[in-house]
Design a protein around this motif. Structure first.
Motif, PDB file in Angstrom:
ATOM      1  N   HIS A  31       0.833  -1.198   0.000  1.00 38.18           N
ATOM      2  CA  HIS A  31       0.000   0.000   0.000  1.00 38.18           C
ATOM      3  C   HIS A  31       0.873   1.255   0.000  1.00 38.18           C
ATOM      4  O   HIS A  31       0.552   2.250  -0.637  1.00 38.18           O
ATOM      5  N   SER A  32       1.966   1.208   0.747  1.00 40.78           N
ATOM      6  CA  SER A  32       2.937   2.303   0.795  1.00 40.78           C
ATOM      7  C   SER A  32       4.321   1.678   0.792  1.00 40.78           C
ATOM      8  O   SER A  32       4.703   1.009   1.745  1.00 40.78           O
ATOM      9  N   GLU A  33       5.070   1.891  -0.298  1.00 36.97           N
ATOM     10  CA  GLU A  33       6.378   1.255  -0.453  1.00 36.97           C
ATOM     11  C   GLU A  33       7.455   2.196   0.079  1.00 36.97           C
ATOM     12  O   GLU A  33       7.602   3.319  -0.391  1.00 36.97           O
ATOM     13  N   THR A  34       8.213   1.731   1.065  1.00 32.41           N
ATOM     14  CA  THR A  34       9.087   2.614   1.830  1.00 32.41           C
ATOM     15  C   THR A  34      10.308   3.100   1.060  1.00 32.41           C
ATOM     16  O   THR A  34      10.678   4.268   1.159  1.00 32.41           O
ATOM     17  N   SER A  35      10.959   2.227   0.310  1.00 37.13           N
ATOM     18  CA  SER A  35      12.227   2.608  -0.312  1.00 37.13           C
ATOM     19  C   SER A  35      12.051   3.663  -1.397  1.00 37.13           C
ATOM     20  O   SER A  35      12.970   4.434  -1.678  1.00 37.13           O
ATOM     21  N   THR A  36      10.860   3.716  -2.001  1.00 41.36           N
ATOM     22  CA  THR A  36      10.593   4.707  -3.049  1.00 41.36           C
ATOM     23  C   THR A  36       9.555   5.740  -2.627  1.00 41.36           C
ATOM     24  O   THR A  36       9.253   6.655  -3.396  1.00 41.36           O
ATOM     25  N   GLY A  37       8.972   5.577  -1.430  1.00 41.35           N
ATOM     26  CA  GLY A  37       7.966   6.521  -0.963  1.00 41.35           C
ATOM     27  C   GLY A  37       6.763   6.599  -1.883  1.00 41.35           C
ATOM     28  O   GLY A  37       6.208   7.676  -2.104  1.00 41.35           O
ATOM     29  N   THR A  38       6.355   5.452  -2.400  1.00 40.84           N
ATOM     30  CA  THR A  38       5.282   5.415  -3.390  1.00 40.84           C
ATOM     31  C   THR A  38       4.058   4.682  -2.852  1.00 40.84           C
ATOM     32  O   THR A  38       4.175   3.602  -2.274  1.00 40.84           O
ATOM     33  N   ALA A  41      18.806   6.966   3.851  1.00 44.04           N
ATOM     34  CA  ALA A  41      19.500   7.025   2.566  1.00 44.04           C
ATOM     35  C   ALA A  41      18.710   6.284   1.495  1.00 44.04           C
ATOM     36  O   ALA A  41      17.805   5.496   1.792  1.00 44.04           O
ATOM     37  N   GLY A  42      19.053   6.525   0.247  1.00 44.37           N
ATOM     38  CA  GLY A  42      18.494   5.737  -0.841  1.00 44.37           C
ATOM     39  C   GLY A  42      19.073   4.333  -0.804  1.00 44.37           C
ATOM     40  O   GLY A  42      20.142   4.104  -0.232  1.00 44.37           O
ATOM     41  N   GLN A  43      18.378   3.392  -1.412  1.00 46.97           N
ATOM     42  CA  GLN A  43      18.817   2.001  -1.393  1.00 46.97           C
ATOM     43  C   GLN A  43      19.200   1.530  -2.791  1.00 46.97           C
ATOM     44  O   GLN A  43      18.693   2.025  -3.799  1.00 46.97           O
ATOM     45  N   ASP A  44      20.114   0.555  -2.826  1.00 47.65           N
ATOM     46  CA  ASP A  44      20.527  -0.094  -4.073  1.00 47.65           C
ATOM     47  C   ASP A  44      20.926   0.936  -5.134  1.00 47.65           C
ATOM     48  O   ASP A  44      21.831   1.715  -4.910  1.00 47.65           O
ATOM     49  N   ALA A  45      20.234   0.951  -6.268  1.00 50.47           N
ATOM     50  CA  ALA A  45      20.621   1.822  -7.377  1.00 50.47           C
ATOM     51  C   ALA A  45      20.479   3.302  -7.035  1.00 50.47           C
ATOM     52  O   ALA A  45      21.069   4.158  -7.710  1.00 50.47           O
ATOM     53  N   TYR A  46      19.728   3.610  -5.980  1.00 51.49           N
ATOM     54  CA  TYR A  46      19.505   5.009  -5.615  1.00 51.49           C
ATOM     55  C   TYR A  46      20.341   5.454  -4.417  1.00 51.49           C
ATOM     56  O   TYR A  46      20.149   6.555  -3.910  1.00 51.49           O
TER      57      TYR A  46
END
Length: 248
Positions: free
Chosen positions: A1-8, A187-192
């Motif tokens: 419902h709310s994805e944390t790593s992308t804030g989407t 912080a951003g994760q993986d590619a970000y």
């Protein structure tokens, strides 16, 4: 419902409706950062299972996992052949009937959960949802006023990811923000990694917290000599709050 790593955020209500119209599949929702931040109507939307954790919208330390189940989901669990032991919902449901848990629970966290739920009840769940929507909107407004680009086109009300300004080094930025201005962001994760950072406004937050965060961003950008109009972020957040006062 709310994805944390992308804030989407995703439209769970629409997805559940579409699934119901074309399938008998069980609808399971990851509500880790959505419960307590986004509108979520378990029964009305026909959701079968939803899981969350104590460390997000419930405003507690990590350590508790909470699962809501529909009657359809319970029937599926009772007939499931998949072997499990510690993470056995069959065992959990059996103990639940006796107001117990299969194994020794984190008693102190359950006592804390009772308090956090009382706080949510006192504010009213719909007011909690509105507060998160309001704080997240103001946070985005403040970041954009500082010339920062937002990461998500479908923003979560729990966390706001922001692109680091061009030429700004993440480690230098984060060091000043955290050690000199007392603000911790993710912080951003993986590619970000090193490209975005994420501001939380999930749980026990209010207007002054958002003003503090945006003010700290301004002080940090000034310290690392990144050009921006001083006061623009804080002013934008203040204006957003004053133009949309809290309903009482």
């Amino acid at each position: 419902h709310s994805e944390t790593s992308t804030g989407t955020a995703t439209d769970v209500r629409a997805m559940a409706k579409a699934i119901r119209e074309h399938s008998d599949a069980l609808i399971c929702v990851d509500g880790i950062t959505a419960v307590g931040a986004h509108e979520l109507r378990f029964d009305e939307w026909g959701i079968d299972a939803c899981v969350t954790g104590s460390q997000k919208g419930l405003m507690m330390p990590p350590g508790l996992a909470l699962v809501a189940l529909s009657e359809r989901a319970i029937k599926a669990i009772e007939t499931a052949k998949l072997p499990s032991y510690y993470l056995s919902l069959k065992k959990a449901l059996k103990s639940y009937k006796d107001n117990d848990t299969p194994f020794t629970p984190a008693v102190s966290l359950i006592i804390g959960l009772d308090e956090s739920l009382q706080m949510i009840k006192a504010e009213g769940i719909e007011n909690v949802w509105k507060r998160h929507q309001r704080l997240s909107a103001a946070c985005r407004t403040g970041c954009e006023a500082l010339g920062m680009r937002l990461f998500s086109n479908s923003p979560s009300f729990a966390v706001t990811p922001v692109w680091l300004p061009e030429g700004v080094d993440w480690k230098a930025f984060n060091k000043v923000l955290k050690l000199e201005n007392g603000i911790t962001v993710a912080a951003g994760q993986d590619a970000y990694a090193g490209k975005i950072f994420r501001i939380s406004h999930l749980g026990f937050y209010d207007e002054l917290d958002m003003l503090t965060v945006i003010g700290a961003l301004e002080m940090t950008l000034k310290k690392i000599n990144h050009p921006f109009e001083v006061g623009s972020g804080v002013s934008a957040v203040m204006k957003a709050f004053l133009e949309e006062p809290v309903a009482v």
